[in-house]
Motif scaffolding. Structure first.
Motif, PDB file in Angstrom:
ATOM      1  N   CYS A 567       1.122  -1.171   0.161  1.00 24.39           N
ATOM      2  CA  CYS A 567       0.085  -0.073  -0.104  1.00 24.39           C
ATOM      3  C   CYS A 567       0.836   1.439   0.059  1.00 24.39           C
ATOM      4  CB  CYS A 567      -0.846   0.072   1.261  1.00 24.39           C
ATOM      5  SG  CYS A 567      -2.056   1.337   1.202  1.00 24.39           S
ATOM      6  N   SER A 569       0.124   4.231   1.038  1.00 31.90           N
ATOM      7  CA  SER A 569       0.190   5.192   2.170  1.00 31.90           C
ATOM      8  C   SER A 569       0.799   4.654   3.210  1.00 31.90           C
ATOM      9  CB  SER A 569      -1.473   4.929   2.609  1.00 31.90           C
ATOM     10  OG  SER A 569      -2.045   5.208   1.552  1.00 31.90           O
ATOM     11  N   TYR A 651     -20.571   2.722   7.886  1.00 32.63           N
ATOM     12  CA  TYR A 651     -19.189   3.090   7.473  1.00 32.63           C
ATOM     13  C   TYR A 651     -19.001   2.618   6.021  1.00 32.63           C
ATOM     14  CZ  TYR A 651     -17.912   4.810  12.150  1.00 32.63           C
ATOM     15  OH  TYR A 651     -17.801   5.425  13.495  1.00 32.63           O
ATOM     16  N   ILE A 653     -15.937   2.167   3.041  1.00 32.86           N
ATOM     17  CA  ILE A 653     -14.670   2.183   2.555  1.00 32.86           C
ATOM     18  C   ILE A 653     -14.505   2.653   1.193  1.00 32.86           C
ATOM     19  CG2 ILE A 653     -12.519   0.824   2.298  1.00 32.86           C
ATOM     20  CD1 ILE A 653     -13.386  -0.720   4.661  1.00 32.86           C
ATOM     21  N   ASN A 670      -5.534  -0.729  -0.610  1.00 33.26           N
ATOM     22  CA  ASN A 670      -6.572   0.559  -0.124  1.00 33.26           C
ATOM     23  C   ASN A 670      -7.499   0.057   0.937  1.00 33.26           C
ATOM     24  OD1 ASN A 670      -7.434   3.432  -0.505  1.00 33.26           O
ATOM     25  ND2 ASN A 670      -9.241   2.314  -1.249  1.00 33.26           N
ATOM     26  N   LYS A 673      -5.800  -0.653   4.065  1.00 32.16           N
ATOM     27  CA  LYS A 673      -5.489   0.833   4.945  1.00 32.16           C
ATOM     28  C   LYS A 673      -6.562   1.355   5.334  1.00 32.16           C
ATOM     29  CE  LYS A 673      -4.432   5.265   4.187  1.00 32.16           C
ATOM     30  NZ  LYS A 673      -5.540   6.516   4.225  1.00 32.16           N
ATOM     31  N   ASN A 674      -7.565   1.203   5.021  1.00 29.59           N
ATOM     32  CA  ASN A 674      -8.732   1.858   5.359  1.00 29.59           C
ATOM     33  C   ASN A 674      -9.375   1.073   6.722  1.00 29.59           C
ATOM     34  OD1 ASN A 674     -10.399   4.352   3.873  1.00 29.59           O
ATOM     35  ND2 ASN A 674      -9.068   3.305   2.451  1.00 29.59           N
ATOM     36  N   ASP A 677      -7.053   2.201   9.253  1.00 31.43           N
ATOM     37  CA  ASP A 677      -7.384   3.693   9.825  1.00 31.43           C
ATOM     38  C   ASP A 677      -8.583   3.664  10.773  1.00 31.43           C
ATOM     39  OD1 ASP A 677      -5.426   4.727   8.337  1.00 31.43           O
ATOM     40  OD2 ASP A 677      -6.512   5.286   6.813  1.00 31.43           O
ATOM     41  N   LEU A 678      -9.778   2.972  10.335  1.00 34.63           N
ATOM     42  CA  LEU A 678     -10.808   2.815  11.254  1.00 34.63           C
ATOM     43  C   LEU A 678     -10.758   2.114  12.760  1.00 34.63           C
ATOM     44  CD1 LEU A 678     -13.354   1.549   8.519  1.00 34.63           C
ATOM     45  CD2 LEU A 678     -13.510   3.682   9.399  1.00 34.63           C
TER      46      LEU A 678
END
Length: 769
Positions: A567, A569, A651, A653, A670, A673-674, A677-678
């Motif tokens: 990823c 990020s 939520y 994504i 991706n 990664k989300n 983050d959550l």
């Protein structure tokens, strides 16, 4: 007066078909005969034309309830043979076409009443059967289906049973599995040291032992179960320890719907399936009042339940007050279920405390079938007892040649195609286990025998070069001088689905754990176009590295590390820091393994490439600390589904797509990664589990919809083990239908690998048209 010959093909043997024909012909004052010809029923009628026409109407519309007619062929006879009455002739074995043997069926109401009636001579008889119920497939040795060609030939009928057996007006006329306490098989109860306890009441004593907390092996119709209480945590954990089965859920048997409702939720369709003559295991949602030991089906919102299907099972519950018993296949993990008394007494030492066995031989072992309703739609997880060997009618779609398809490697079935009928075998299992590999070969011989198949024109198999089924296919192609056709795994999945829905062209979402791709990588999240004969890969999940290969399936944290590393990020240092702070316990060798893993990724040493949906779902499950080690197939993904049950879907994504080698891919890095983050934002675990599954589903669905639009195809289908997941199935269905396309699901075949052999057989035969 006219004479007509009728040949009837289908499930017309062992189901009371000949006495039915006798009764109808006699009532209509017709003369002639009926007999079995190996694989068809031959009827010769002589009488008035209107009566023959009425007979043909009754033949189709009043046939026995468990019979099934595939074809009726009539021929006007011009010979001068005269018949004085209508008779049932002895069977002949002189036909070479395709045969249809009925599957084993649950005890019928009439037989059940008899074993519960103190005044009936079959009271408490654990082997009661008639033409409407009982074992068929598991006891047959050859055709035509007569008693002397089954294992019931070991039990000569007593005078009373013989009279019933020979009376065309009796429901036991030529009921090959029929018997009574005087002439049928006998039960025996043994202790763990193989001592016969000489029990006068084996079933009573079995229930007493179960209720005292013992584990028993109980031999049934098509195999053997390990059985114990469901309400005692210590007993269930003892069974787990002895089997080495850490967390795989156990199926249970409960006496009736009313009792099952005390621990599950059951829809109307699920009730019908539970009570059907096939009696599969039905995966049900646990109720809010669920009270079984947590270790029966740990960390899951579902449990597999079946109702008693044999007289023996019904009598067990007649003598017990327990709400259910665990009924799991008696086998060493990965090996076939045990069927011989020698195996049961010898190989289950240290696992079962006692064994309840009988002296009827089992020819074809046959595991319980498993189904699940997703969004009120039936899905086969395992199609075996109650359904095998009833064939699929291919309706002239393939070349009329004999085909043998051997399936993949896990959850294997094989398929024999003959005369445009596809006979899919019972569940075979994991063929990288030697005993299962031998079982596969033995089962092929038995199926060839009962389908009157002597050779093959085509042998089909998977593309994976290392599968034992691939190696066997090559050996058999040489033995039969047959053409070898290797079929891509997900193409076979899609074709089985297309056959289920009688269509020839579709876009397929093939989503599972792994399948050998035509580029040599591990596929599992694919968007394919197929017209049956061929396929085109139009999209997929983003290919990801698998450090350690199959270790990524066993320890999903390795896959999580690889996907996060891909990823953009995250920097490498950020990924390593996250793994050491939050997931180090999932690495068997701790920090040192983390360092080694990234060296593997950089060197590409023992690193595979995969686009598997299963590996992505596993990674989400591990990221949420739901499952860090896989102890059975699909564990991490199944627990992820259960974790999402309380979610409200608050939520989303965001999805990101890329183009790779002329196909569209969904960026799974991706998505992960989300998810991370959550987690950092403190979002509820259930909501993240829900959002992650929806993101994968909608991403694949969007690629499929775009592909269907470009190709001008109206059908989009979903196949592969991922689609046993209710949330993923519903999300995919809704997205596709809202986009204006028709969504296709499996109806009478498995979304998982159990129907891959069917797809292989169709593709192989179709290509040769």
């Amino acid at each position: 007066m006219e004479s007509t010959k009728i040949l009837v093909q289908g499930i017309v043997q062992g189901v009371g078909f000949r006495p039915f024909v006798y009764r109808v012909a006699t009532e209509l004052k017709l003369k002639g005969y009926v007999r079995n010809l190996g694989n068809v029923v031959e009827i010769v009628l002589q009488g008035e034309k209107k009566n023959i026409e009425q007979f043909l109407y009754d033949l189709e519309n009043k046939k026995p309830p468990i019979s099934k007619i595939n074809s009726i062929k009539t021929q006007c006879l011009k010979n001068n043979d005269k018949y004085d009455e209508f008779k049932i002739y002895e069977s002949l074995d002189n036909f070479s076409g395709a045969s249809v043997i009925p599957p084993d069926l649950a005890i019928c109401d009439n037989c059940l009443k008899e074993i519960r009636d103190p005044n009936n001579r079959r009271y408490h008889h654990p082997f009661n059967a008639c033409t409407d119920c009982g074992p068929r497939f598991t006891v047959i040795e050859n055709l035509p289906y007569d008693r002397d060609k089954t294992t019931m030939d070991d039990f000569p009928l007593c005078d009373k049973c013989e009279k019933e057996y020979k009376d065309p007006l009796n429901r036991r006329y030529h009921a090959e599995a029929m018997c009574c306490p005087d002439c049928g098989p006998k039960l025996s109860l043994f202790d763990k040291d193989d001592n016969d306890l000489n029990s006068k009441h084996p079933l009573h004593d079995t229930v007493k032992l179960l209720d005292e907390g013992n584990i028993l092996s109980i031999k049934g119709i098509g195999g053997t179960h390990l059985v114990c209480k469901v309400t005692d945590e210590d007993v269930v954990n003892r069974l787990r320890k002895r089997l080495g089965r850490k967390s795989q859920p156990f199926a249970v048997m409960s006496p009736d719907i009313e009792t099952s409702l005390t621990f599950t939720e059951i829809s109307q369709k699920e009730k019908i399936t539970l009570k059907s003559k096939e009696r599969p295991i039905v995966v049900l949602k646990k109720s809010k009042d669920y009270y079984f030991a947590d270790s029966v089906a740990p960390n899951l919102h579902t449990i597999g339940v079946m109702l008693p299907y044999s007289p023996l099972h019904n009598l067990l519950f007649d003598f017990s007050d327990e709400p259910a018993y665990i009924m799991t296949s008696a086998n060493v993990p990965g090996e076939p279920m045990m069927i011989s008394n020698e195996e049961i007494l010898g190989n289950l030492k240290g696992i079962s405390d006692y064994s309840l066995i009988h002296n009827r031989r089992i020819v074809n072992r046959c595991d319980d079938s498993v189904v699940r309703y997703r969004n009120d739609f039936l899905s086969f997880i395992r199609r075996s007892r109650g359904y095998t060997p009833e064939p699929y009618d291919l309706k002239g779609k393939v070349l009329n040649k004999n085909v043998l398809a051997l399936g993949p490697e896990l959850d294997v079935t094989f398929t024999i195609v003959k005369n445009n009928l596809a006979y899919v075998s019972q569940h075979i299992g994991n063929t990288n286990k030697y005993k299962t590999y031998l079982f596969l070969q033995d089962a092929i011989k038995n199926m060839m025998n009962i389908t009157k198949t002597n050779d093959f024109d085509i042998i089909a198999c998977d593309m994976h070069p290392q599968f034992f089924t691939t190696k066997l296919a090559k050996e058999l192609s040489e033995k039969y001088n047959a053409e070898l056709v290797q079929v891509q795994h997900h193409h076979a999945h899609g074709v089985a689905l297309a056959n289920d829905n009688d269509i020839d062209e579709m876009i397929v979402i093939a989503s599972d754990g792994v399948g050998y791709g035509s580029d040599g990588t591990a596929w599992g999240g694919e968007i394919l176009y197929t017209d049956i004969e061929s396929f085109e890969r139009l999209g997929s999940l983003m290919p990801q590295k698998m450090p350690g290969g199959d270790l990524c399936a066993k320890y999903p944290v390795r896959m999580l590390a690889s996907i996060l590393d891909s990823c953009e990020s995250f920097s490498r240092d950020e990924v390593i820091k996250l793994l050491k702070e939050s997931y180090v316990d999932y690495f068997p060798h701790g920090d040192m393994e983390i360092e080694t893993l990234f060296k593997q990724l950089d060197s590409n040493l023992n690193v595979g490439i995969t686009s598997s949906t299963g590996r992505v779902l596993d990674s989400i499950s591990t990221a949420l600390n739901i499952c860090g080690e896989r102890n059975f197939e699909g564990e991490a993904a199944m627990k992820l589904e259960s974790a999402a049950i309380p979610a409200k879907g608050e939520y989303n994504i965001p999805l990101r797509f890329k183009k790779l080698n002329k196909r569209i891919v969904l960026d799974t890095g991706n998505i992960l990664k989300n998810v991370i983050d959550l987690i950092k934002d403190g979002v509820e675990k259930s909501e993240i589990a829900y959002a992650g599954q929806v993101a994968v589903s909608e991403g694949l669905s969007k690629i499929a919809v775009d592909a269907a639009s470009e190709k001008g195809v109206k059908y989009i289908g979903a196949t592969g083990g991922t689609f046993y997941n209710e949330l993923i199935s519903l999300t995919t269905k809704n997205y596709i239908e809202k986009s204006g396309f028709e969504f296709i699901q499996h109806k009478n075949s498995c979304a998982g690998d159990g129907s891959v052999s069917l797809g292989q057989a169709i593709v192989a035969a179709y290509k040769k048209k």
